[in-house]
Design a protein around this motif. Structure first.
Motif, short mmCIF file in Angstrom:
data_model
loop_
_atom_site.label_atom_id
_atom_site.label_comp_id
_atom_site.label_asym_id
_atom_site.label_seq_id
_atom_site.Cartn_x
_atom_site.Cartn_y
_atom_site.Cartn_z
N PRO A 298 76.67 17.68 -7.94
CA PRO A 298 76.28 19.10 -7.92
C PRO A 298 75.76 19.55 -9.28
N SER A 299 74.63 20.23 -9.30
CA SER A 299 74.03 20.68 -10.56
C SER A 299 74.97 21.59 -11.33
N ILE A 300 75.69 22.49 -10.61
CA ILE A 300 76.58 23.41 -11.30
C ILE A 300 77.74 22.67 -11.97
N ALA A 301 78.18 21.56 -11.35
CA ALA A 301 79.26 20.78 -11.95
C ALA A 301 78.78 20.09 -13.23
N VAL A 302 77.57 19.54 -13.19
CA VAL A 302 77.02 18.88 -14.38
C VAL A 302 76.86 19.89 -15.51
N ARG A 303 76.28 21.03 -15.17
CA ARG A 303 76.03 22.06 -16.19
C ARG A 303 77.33 22.54 -16.83
N GLU A 304 78.34 22.84 -15.99
CA GLU A 304 79.59 23.38 -16.51
C GLU A 304 80.35 22.36 -17.34
N LEU A 305 80.35 21.11 -16.93
CA LEU A 305 81.10 20.09 -17.67
C LEU A 305 80.42 19.77 -19.00
N VAL A 306 79.09 19.77 -19.03
CA VAL A 306 78.40 19.57 -20.30
C VAL A 306 78.70 20.74 -21.24
N ALA A 307 78.63 21.96 -20.74
CA ALA A 307 78.93 23.13 -21.57
C ALA A 307 80.36 23.08 -22.09
N ASN A 308 81.30 22.66 -21.25
CA ASN A 308 82.69 22.55 -21.68
C ASN A 308 82.85 21.52 -22.79
N ALA A 309 82.14 20.40 -22.67
CA ALA A 309 82.22 19.37 -23.70
C ALA A 309 81.71 19.90 -25.04
N LEU A 310 80.66 20.72 -25.01
CA LEU A 310 80.12 21.29 -26.24
C LEU A 310 81.09 22.29 -26.85
N ILE A 311 81.65 23.15 -26.00
CA ILE A 311 82.47 24.27 -26.47
C ILE A 311 83.83 23.82 -26.98
N HIS A 312 84.48 22.92 -26.25
CA HIS A 312 85.88 22.63 -26.51
C HIS A 312 86.12 21.41 -27.40
N GLN A 313 85.07 20.81 -27.92
CA GLN A 313 85.27 19.64 -28.78
C GLN A 313 85.96 20.02 -30.08
N ASP A 314 86.60 19.04 -30.69
CA ASP A 314 87.22 19.23 -32.00
C ASP A 314 86.18 18.90 -33.06
N MET A 315 85.61 19.95 -33.64
CA MET A 315 84.52 19.78 -34.60
C MET A 315 84.99 19.11 -35.90
N THR A 316 86.30 19.09 -36.15
CA THR A 316 86.78 18.51 -37.40
C THR A 316 86.86 17.00 -37.34
N ILE A 317 86.69 16.40 -36.15
CA ILE A 317 86.65 14.94 -36.04
C ILE A 317 85.26 14.48 -36.43
N THR A 318 85.16 13.75 -37.51
CA THR A 318 83.86 13.36 -38.04
C THR A 318 83.32 12.11 -37.34
N GLY A 319 82.00 11.97 -37.37
CA GLY A 319 81.37 10.77 -36.84
C GLY A 319 81.32 10.69 -35.33
N ALA A 320 81.58 11.80 -34.63
CA ALA A 320 81.59 11.77 -33.17
C ALA A 320 81.07 13.08 -32.63
N GLY A 321 80.45 13.02 -31.46
CA GLY A 321 79.95 14.21 -30.80
C GLY A 321 80.03 14.04 -29.30
N PRO A 322 79.61 15.03 -28.54
CA PRO A 322 79.64 14.94 -27.08
C PRO A 322 78.76 13.80 -26.57
N GLN A 323 79.19 13.18 -25.49
CA GLN A 323 78.45 12.05 -24.94
C GLN A 323 78.44 12.15 -23.42
N ILE A 324 77.26 11.91 -22.84
CA ILE A 324 77.09 11.90 -21.39
C ILE A 324 76.65 10.50 -20.99
N GLU A 325 77.39 9.87 -20.08
CA GLU A 325 77.06 8.50 -19.66
C GLU A 325 76.93 8.47 -18.14
N LEU A 326 75.78 8.01 -17.68
CA LEU A 326 75.50 7.91 -16.25
C LEU A 326 75.59 6.45 -15.82
#
Length: 484
Positions: A298-326
């Motif tokens: 579902p497009s809404i599920a993809v959109r919401e989960l990507v947004a959640n990954a961006l918003i809720h990540q721990d920015m203080t962890i260095t060398g890592a960022g959000p990742q999407i794997e298909l």
């Protein structure tokens, strides 16, 4: 550091009418005990005054603020056998990132000590916290009203308020940030002059004023609106979203597509979602009259989960960022940082975010659902598409959400069946209803004649403690989540 900025900062500090609770001038007094007490007092006072930084400056006359120069060399200064900076770092609790800098000002040599304001707790020197009152430096505990004021103003560190680019000119700000997208996404008219643009960017804390008519771009401004994240420090550039599509079911499979994001989250979000959705496998869906292809997920599920990954990540962890794997059979979306809410409660409890300003602005720009409703819609969409229930899990210092492709009831594992049962009970409860055998049959695609299969799933979910009977005196009343 930037020598021009340091000279401009010295001039700005000298322009103060007098010493303040967060600013002190010295000629050549370099007594270590005095410096330690002042660090504590100035850090605590700066927080009370609403300042992010406090300063001590050597080589400036106290009364006139004239530059008289100093021969103080903090790098050569010793306390016993220890360098001054090391001794000071060991004497201050909690540790603060103070910084000595020698500034070659046009009017003479000065030494600047930059002291961050207290954040998590009052700053103490040798276990004693101090405060600045006029020209005195008494113990903080001797002034309970000041102590209470400080405690009320202390706050945890907010990554969004950190500085991504310091001492930037107006032209640099406008070239580094996609400001036109900021106005479009927030629904504001684009001002017809530069001052209006900067006022709006400053109001949302995307930029803050520096010295000498210059600006600092905050982490919030850069991570959301950077034209190119690589134009900023490497730790920020690594927060870019990465997408990888594999041609099989695991990471050993060949990579079919790869995208390493370069733009800020806000300016690149729609393009990223479109890119991912265009690569998702399609299923043929037969409607009332026509056949149509619809995405596997579902497009809404993809959109919401990507947004959640961006918003809720721990920015203080260095060398890592959000990742999407298909993968061939699933979509995995992960972000640095363990979730602040237990994974099995993420759907019903209000979200807790480490990045409140980031979350608030992304909601204003309608990039995610209103607070608390996003994951409900993810689970609901998976039910509508008759997909296995999504999986939310924390592994080490990362949080992961997994969307699975279509599988029949017979193909689901026992864990997947119980997870679907639990989430179905949650959705029913949140809508004021209760899960029953018949509704679970519909959810899992079980024929009515095989209702005993749904009963078996319910019993296993009961044994696992995920659900309970809504009314023990009336077992047919249905089932609710264990926490209800």
């Amino acid at each position: 550091m930037n020598p021009a900025r340091d000279s401009a900062l010295i001039d700005q500090l000298r322009a103060e009418a007098a010493e303040t609770p967060w600013l002190e001038f010295k000629s050549n007094n370099t007594d270590p005990e005095m410096i330690g007490k002042r660090c504590s007092a100035l850090a605590n006072s700066a927080r009370i005054e609403g300042r992010d930084m406090a300063y001590m400056v050597w080589g400036i006359e106290d009364e006139s603020h004239a530059i008289i120069g100093t021969d103080f060399n903090p790098e050569a200064k010793k306390v016993g056998n220890q360098a001054l900076s090391l001794w000071l770092a060991n004497s201050l609790q909690p540790s603060i990132a103070f910084n000595f800098r020698t500034v070659v000002h046009p009017q003479g040599r000065v030494v600047l000590l930059e002291i961050p304001a207290a954040t998590g707790a009052p700053v103490a020197f040798n276990a004693v916290p101090y405060i600045r009152i006029s020209s005195a430096t008494p113990r903080l505990t001797d002034y309970p009203e000041r102590y209470q004021q400080l405690i009320e103003r202390l706050r945890p560190y907010r990554w969004e308020q950190g500085i991504a680019r310091q001492y930037a000119s107006g032209d640099e700000v406008l070239s580094l940030l996609d400001y036109s997208q900021y106005f479009r996404l927030t629904g504001q008219p684009l001002p017809d002059n530069r001052a209006g643009i900067f006022d709006k960017l400053e109001a949302d804390r995307l930029i803050v004023r520096d010295v000498g008519e210059r600006w600092n771009i905050t982490h919030l401004g850069a991570i959301l609106f950077a034209m190119r994240l690589n134009d900023f420090e490497a730790s920020l550039a690594r927060k870019a979203v990465r997408f990888v599509a594999y041609s099989g079911k695991n990471r050993a499979s060949p990579v079919a597509h790869r995208l390493d994001g370069q733009r800020g989250y806000a300016v690149g979000f729609e393009g990223l979602i479109d890119y991912v959705n265009n690569l998702l496998p399609k299923n043929e869906h037969i409607g009332a009259a026509l056949r149509a292809d619809r995405p596997l997920f579902p497009s809404i599920a993809v959109r919401e989960l990507v947004a959640n990954a961006l918003i809720h990540q721990d920015m203080t962890i260095t060398g890592a960022g959000p990742q999407i794997e298909l993968f061939e059979d699933r979509l995995e979306i992960s972000n640095p940082g363990a979730t602040l809410v237990l994974p099995d409660r993420m759907i019903d409890l209000p979200p807790r975010s480490r990045n409140e300003a980031l979350a608030s602005l992304m909601r204003r720009m309608r990039m995610c659902e209103e607070q608390g409703s996003g994951l409900d819609k993810v689970v609901q969409a998976c039910e509508v598409f008759q997909l296995p229930a999504p999986l939310f899990r924390t592994e080490g210092d990362a949080t992961q959400a997994v969307l699975y492709g279509p599988r029949s009831f017979a193909e689901m594992t026992q864990d997947e069946r119980m997870r679907a049962c639990y989430f179905h009970a949650v959705l029913k409860f949140l809508s004021g209803d209760k899960m029953k055998n018949a509704s679970l049959c519909v959810r899992l695609g079980i024929a009515t004649k095989n209702a005993a299969q749904a009963t078996a799933v319910i019993n296993r979910t009961l044994d696992a403690g995920l659900i309970r009977v809504a009314d023990p005196d009336h077992p047919r009343a249905g089932y609710v989540p264990h926490w209800a």
